[in-house]
Design an enzyme around this catalytic site. Structure first.
Site, mmCIF file in Angstrom:
data_model
loop_
_atom_site.group_PDB
_atom_site.id
_atom_site.type_symbol
_atom_site.label_atom_id
_atom_site.label_comp_id
_atom_site.label_asym_id
_atom_site.label_seq_id
_atom_site.Cartn_x
_atom_site.Cartn_y
_atom_site.Cartn_z
ATOM 1 N N GLN A 43 0.763 -1.180 0.113
ATOM 2 C CA GLN A 43 -0.013 0.402 0.017
ATOM 3 C C GLN A 43 0.704 1.374 0.262
ATOM 4 O O GLN A 43 0.237 2.610 -0.297
ATOM 5 C CB GLN A 43 -0.721 -0.299 1.081
ATOM 6 C CG GLN A 43 -2.317 -0.741 0.985
ATOM 7 C CD GLN A 43 -2.791 -1.560 2.036
ATOM 8 O OE1 GLN A 43 -2.388 -1.816 3.171
ATOM 9 N NE2 GLN A 43 -3.869 -0.531 2.468
ATOM 10 N N HIS A 140 0.917 -9.470 4.948
ATOM 11 C CA HIS A 140 -0.267 -8.692 5.114
ATOM 12 C C HIS A 140 -0.831 -8.638 3.618
ATOM 13 O O HIS A 140 -0.271 -7.995 2.415
ATOM 14 C CB HIS A 140 0.508 -7.161 5.244
ATOM 15 C CG HIS A 140 -0.440 -6.271 5.372
ATOM 16 N ND1 HIS A 140 -0.708 -5.242 6.528
ATOM 17 C CD2 HIS A 140 -1.452 -5.588 4.783
ATOM 18 C CE1 HIS A 140 -1.657 -4.243 6.320
ATOM 19 N NE2 HIS A 140 -2.392 -4.213 5.513
ATOM 20 N N ASN A 185 -0.949 -10.985 9.798
ATOM 21 C CA ASN A 185 -2.069 -8.619 9.780
ATOM 22 C C ASN A 185 -3.383 -9.430 9.772
ATOM 23 O O ASN A 185 -3.880 -10.394 8.440
ATOM 24 C CB ASN A 185 -1.096 -8.165 8.870
ATOM 25 C CG ASN A 185 -2.097 -6.626 9.269
ATOM 26 O OD1 ASN A 185 -2.556 -6.009 9.651
ATOM 27 N ND2 ASN A 185 -3.169 -6.649 7.624
ATOM 28 N N GLU A 186 -4.637 -9.191 10.730
ATOM 29 C CA GLU A 186 -5.877 -9.354 11.010
ATOM 30 C C GLU A 186 -6.462 -10.335 10.347
ATOM 31 O O GLU A 186 -6.831 -10.866 8.774
ATOM 32 C CB GLU A 186 -6.458 -8.417 10.169
ATOM 33 C CG GLU A 186 -6.718 -7.376 8.339
ATOM 34 C CD GLU A 186 -7.134 -6.235 8.348
ATOM 35 O OE1 GLU A 186 -7.890 -5.817 9.168
ATOM 36 O OE2 GLU A 186 -7.599 -6.435 6.794
ATOM 37 N N TYR A 328 -12.080 -0.753 14.024
ATOM 38 C CA TYR A 328 -12.954 0.563 13.467
ATOM 39 C C TYR A 328 -14.344 1.011 13.132
ATOM 40 O O TYR A 328 -14.604 2.309 13.752
ATOM 41 C CB TYR A 328 -12.923 0.292 12.031
ATOM 42 C CG TYR A 328 -11.245 0.456 11.295
ATOM 43 C CD1 TYR A 328 -10.828 1.637 11.191
ATOM 44 C CD2 TYR A 328 -10.596 -1.045 11.119
ATOM 45 C CE1 TYR A 328 -9.230 1.372 10.513
ATOM 46 C CE2 TYR A 328 -9.204 -1.407 10.593
ATOM 47 C CZ TYR A 328 -8.615 0.452 10.090
ATOM 48 O OH TYR A 328 -7.722 0.265 9.519
ATOM 49 N N GLU A 394 -4.543 -1.467 13.974
ATOM 50 C CA GLU A 394 -5.081 -0.011 13.712
ATOM 51 C C GLU A 394 -6.255 0.638 14.354
ATOM 52 O O GLU A 394 -7.010 -0.035 14.497
ATOM 53 C CB GLU A 394 -5.431 -0.772 11.838
ATOM 54 C CG GLU A 394 -4.428 -1.363 10.997
ATOM 55 C CD GLU A 394 -4.066 -1.959 9.427
ATOM 56 O OE1 GLU A 394 -5.880 -1.502 9.427
ATOM 57 O OE2 GLU A 394 -3.893 -2.743 8.952
ATOM 58 N N TRP A 434 -4.445 4.093 11.834
ATOM 59 C CA TRP A 434 -5.252 3.734 10.442
ATOM 60 C C TRP A 434 -5.103 5.376 10.025
ATOM 61 O O TRP A 434 -6.328 5.280 10.008
ATOM 62 C CB TRP A 434 -5.198 2.764 9.837
ATOM 63 C CG TRP A 434 -4.853 2.315 8.784
ATOM 64 C CD1 TRP A 434 -5.916 2.723 8.136
ATOM 65 C CD2 TRP A 434 -3.865 1.688 7.874
ATOM 66 N NE1 TRP A 434 -5.284 1.702 6.458
ATOM 67 C CE2 TRP A 434 -3.815 1.689 6.807
ATOM 68 C CE3 TRP A 434 -3.379 0.992 8.753
ATOM 69 C CZ2 TRP A 434 -3.212 0.503 6.030
ATOM 70 C CZ3 TRP A 434 -1.605 -0.109 7.739
ATOM 71 C CH2 TRP A 434 -2.262 -0.190 6.288
ATOM 72 N N TYR A 450 -6.896 7.281 4.605
ATOM 73 C CA TYR A 450 -7.026 7.099 5.813
ATOM 74 C C TYR A 450 -5.727 8.616 6.336
ATOM 75 O O TYR A 450 -5.795 8.103 7.820
ATOM 76 C CB TYR A 450 -7.232 5.988 6.483
ATOM 77 C CG TYR A 450 -8.540 5.017 5.796
ATOM 78 C CD1 TYR A 450 -8.866 4.716 7.125
ATOM 79 C CD2 TYR A 450 -8.488 4.354 5.272
ATOM 80 C CE1 TYR A 450 -10.232 3.573 7.537
ATOM 81 C CE2 TYR A 450 -9.751 3.477 4.441
ATOM 82 C CZ TYR A 450 -10.225 3.166 5.935
ATOM 83 O OH TYR A 450 -11.349 1.980 5.579
#
EC number: 3.2.1.21
Length: 500
Positions: A43, A140, A185-186, A328, A394, A434, A450
Site C-alpha cells: 500500500q 500483510h 495482519n488481521e 474501526y 489499526e 491507520w 485514511y
C-alpha cells in the site's frame, strides 16, 4: 512545518482555555505506552517491479480484476527518508510497516534479494536514527505469487515451512533493531475475504456471482486459518529458540475485531452474538490462548474444521506475546434461523448462523465516533482470554476532506476509550493510527484516504501534505494538546477554516 505546529498550539490555547472533567493528555497513559501510525508494503512502497521484486498475490488480483494497483502508490520505496522526517515532525513513538515477502525473497524461498534486503535495512536504520520504534508486520495480504502458483499458497501446509524460512531471514537480518514483530495482519478478515468471499487477495472462493476462478468457500477458509496459526506458532518457536535471548523482542498475532452487539433484545440474537464472537474472536484467540477452537465452531463446522494434534495444540497455545487488534467500528448481530447459503453449500457466514450488519451511515464514507465499541472489545478480551498484552495496530476513519475535523474527533474519542480501558484493567500497550498517509487501500483503492497526511497521487512526486489530524496528533503527542470535547472540536473546525 514546525512553525505551523507552533502556531496551531497557540491557536488551541485560545480556543480551549478550560478543561472539562473528561479531558486528559498523553501523560495519563502508562510509561512505555507507544503511540504510532501505520502503513503496509504493497500500500505504501510502490516500486512494484524494481530492484528484483516479483509479483505478490495482491499484484495479481489487482491486475486480473482491473481494480487499480500499488505499482507506485506513495512511492515510499524512494521517499522513505522524507516520510521518516514527517514522522519526526508528528512526534511518533513508533511506525508500523510490513515487509514484502516478494521483495525480500522474490520466489518465496531460496535466495535473498540483496536490494530488497538493503531497502529494509535502510528504512529501519533511518527510523532508529530518528528515535522511532519499528513495529514490523511480517505478512500483510501479500505472499509471492510464485508460491500461489506452485502449490496454492496458504491452502497448502507447505506454506508453513516457507513462511518460517522467510521470517528466519527477517529475524536474522533486522532483529537487532526490531523489538516488535506481528506475524500475520488481521488473520480472520484476511482468511474470510481471501478464501470465503474472494474479494481480497488471493481472491479464492466458490460463491456464485463472485469473480473467483479457484477456491472452495466451505473448506479453504478453515484450512487457511489453521495453517496461519501453525505458521505463526512455528515462527514464534523459531524466534524464542534462536533469537529472543539475544534480541529481546516480542512476537504477536493480528486480528480484525468489531464491537458486536445484538440487534434486538431477543434471546436468539443474544445467543447469535456470542456465536459471532466465537467465530470472529475465538477462531484464533481460542487456539492462541487455550490451545483449541471454540466448541461452537467444532460442533457447527464438524469435519471441515481441521484438528490440532496434541503437539500442535501445545505449540500454538501461548505462542503470542501480544495480540494486535485492528478496530474501526461496531456491528449488530441478528440470528439466522435456517442458515441460508448463497451457493447452497455451507460457508463461513452460514456456519456462523448470524447476520452481521455494520452500524453507521456509510454513505458518508467516514465511520461513526463510537469509542465504547473498542472499550467493549478490550473488555471482552480481558474477561474471556486472560487479559493478554494488546496493541491497537489499526484505528482510523476514511475521509476525503483535507480539514478532517471528523477524524480529529474520532481519534480523540478512541484514544480516550483506550485510556478508559487501561484504567479498567486492560493490558493495552500501544495505539497506532491507520494510516500515516493516504495509501492504496484494500477496498477503497484511491477513492478516499485514511491518512494523517494526504498524498497527491496525480503528482509524479507524490506530494505529502499534513491534514488537520496530523497537527492535532502531533500536538497531543508533544503533551501540548489535551483532549477536546465535542464543543471544542466544532470551534476548532470553525477557527481552522477561517484561518486557512
Amino acid at each position: 512545518m514546525e512553525q505551523f505546529f507552533a502556531l496551531f498550539t497557540i491557536f488551541l490555547s485560545f480556543a480551549f482555555p478550560g478543561r472539562c472533567s473528561d479531558v486528559f493528555s498523553r501523560s495519563d497513559f502508562p510509561e512505555g505506552f507507544l503511540f504510532g501510525a501505520g502503513t503496509s508494503a504493497y500500500q505504501w512502497e510502490g516500486a512494484a517491479a524494481e530492484d528484483g521484486r516479483k509479483p505478490s498475490v495482491w499484484d495479481t488480483l489487482c491486475y486480473s480484476r482491473n481494480i487499480g494497483n500499488g505499482d507506485v502508490t506513495c512511492d515510499g520505496y524512494h521517499k522513505y527518508k522524507e516520510d521518516v522526517k514527517l514522522m519526526v515532525d508528528t512526534n511518533l513513538d513508533a511506525f508500523r510497516f510490513s515487509i514484502s515477502w516478494s521483495r525480500l525473497i522474490p520466489n518465496g524461498r531460496g535466495s535473498v534479494n540483496q536490494k530488497g534486503l538493503q531497502f529494509y535495512k535502510n528504512l529501519i536504520s533511518e527510523l532508529i536514527t530518528h528515535g522511532i520504534e519499528p513495529h514490523v508486520t511480517l505478512y500483510h495480504y501479500d505472499h509471492p505469487q510464485y508460491l500461489e502458483d506452485e502449490y496454492g499458497g496458504w491452502v497448502n501446509n507447505m506454506m508453513i515451512k516457507d513462511f518460517t524460512a522467510y521470517v528466519d531471514v527477517c529475524f536474522r537480518e533486522f532483529g537487532n533493531y526490531v523489538k516488535f514483530w506481528t506475524t500475520i495482519n488481521e488473520a480472520n478478515v484476511f482468511t474470510i475475504g481471501g478464501y470465503n468471499d474472494g474479494d481480497t487477495p488471493p481472491g479464492r472462493c466458490s460463491l456464485p456471482g463472485k469473480n473467483c476462478l479457484l477456491g472452495n468457500s466451505s473448506t479453504e477458509t478453515y484450512i487457511v486459518g489453521h495453517n496461519l496459526l501453525l505458521a505463526h506458532a512455528s515462527a514464534s518457536r523459531l524466534y524464542k529458540q534462536k533469537y529472543k535471548d539475544k534480541q529481546g523482542g516480542s512476537i504477536g498475532f493480528g486480528l480484525y475485531l468489531m464491537g458486536l452487539t445484538p440487534s434486538t433484545s431477543s434471546k436468539d440474537d443474544a445467543i447469535a452474538t456470542q456465536r459471532a464472537k466465537d467465530f470472529y474472536f475465538g477462531w484464533f484467540l481460542g487456539p492462541l490462548i487455550f490451545g483449541d477452537y471454540p466448541d461452537t465452531m467444532k460442533r457447527t463446522i464438524g469435519s471441515r474444521l481441521p484438528v490440532f494434534s496434541e503437539e500442535e495444540s501445545e505449540q500454538v497455545k501461548g505462542s503470542s506475546d501480544f495480540i494486535g487488534i485492528n478496530h474501526y467500528f461496531a456491528a449488530s448481530v441478528t440470528n439466522i434461523k435456517f442458515k441460508p447459503s448463497i451457493s447452497g453449500n455451507p460457508d463461513f457466514y452460514s456456519d456462523m448462523g448470524a447476520y452481521v450488519t455494520y452500524l453507521g451511515n456509510f454513505s458518508v464514507i467516514e465511520y461513526p465516533v463510537a469509542p465504547w465499541t473498542m472499550e467493549a472489545v478490550l473488555e471482552y478480551i480481558k474477561q474471556s482470554y486472560d487479559n493478554p498484552p494488546v496493541y491497537i495496530l489499526e484505528n482510523g476513519t476514511p475521509m476525503t476532506q483535507h480539514k478532517d475535523t471528523h477524524r480529529v474527533e474520532y481519534m480523540n474519542a478512541y484514544i480516550g476509550g483506550v485510556l478508559k480501558s487501561i484504567r479498567n484493567g486492560s493490558d493495552t500497550r500501544g495505539y497506532f493510527v491507520w494510516s500515516f498517509m493516504d495509501l492504496f487501500e484494500l477496498i477503497g483503492r484511491y477513492d478516499y484516504g485514511y491518512g494523517l497526511y494526504s498524498v497527491n497521487f496525480s503528482d509524479p512526486h507524490r506530494k505529502r501534505s499534513p491534514r488537520l489530524s496530523a497537527h492535532w496528533y502531533s500536538d497531543f503527542l508533544k503533551g501540548k494538546t489535551s483532549f477536546l470535547d465535542s464543543k471544542g472540536i466544532k470551534e476548532l473546525q470553525s477557527n481552522f477554516s477561517s484561518s486557512s
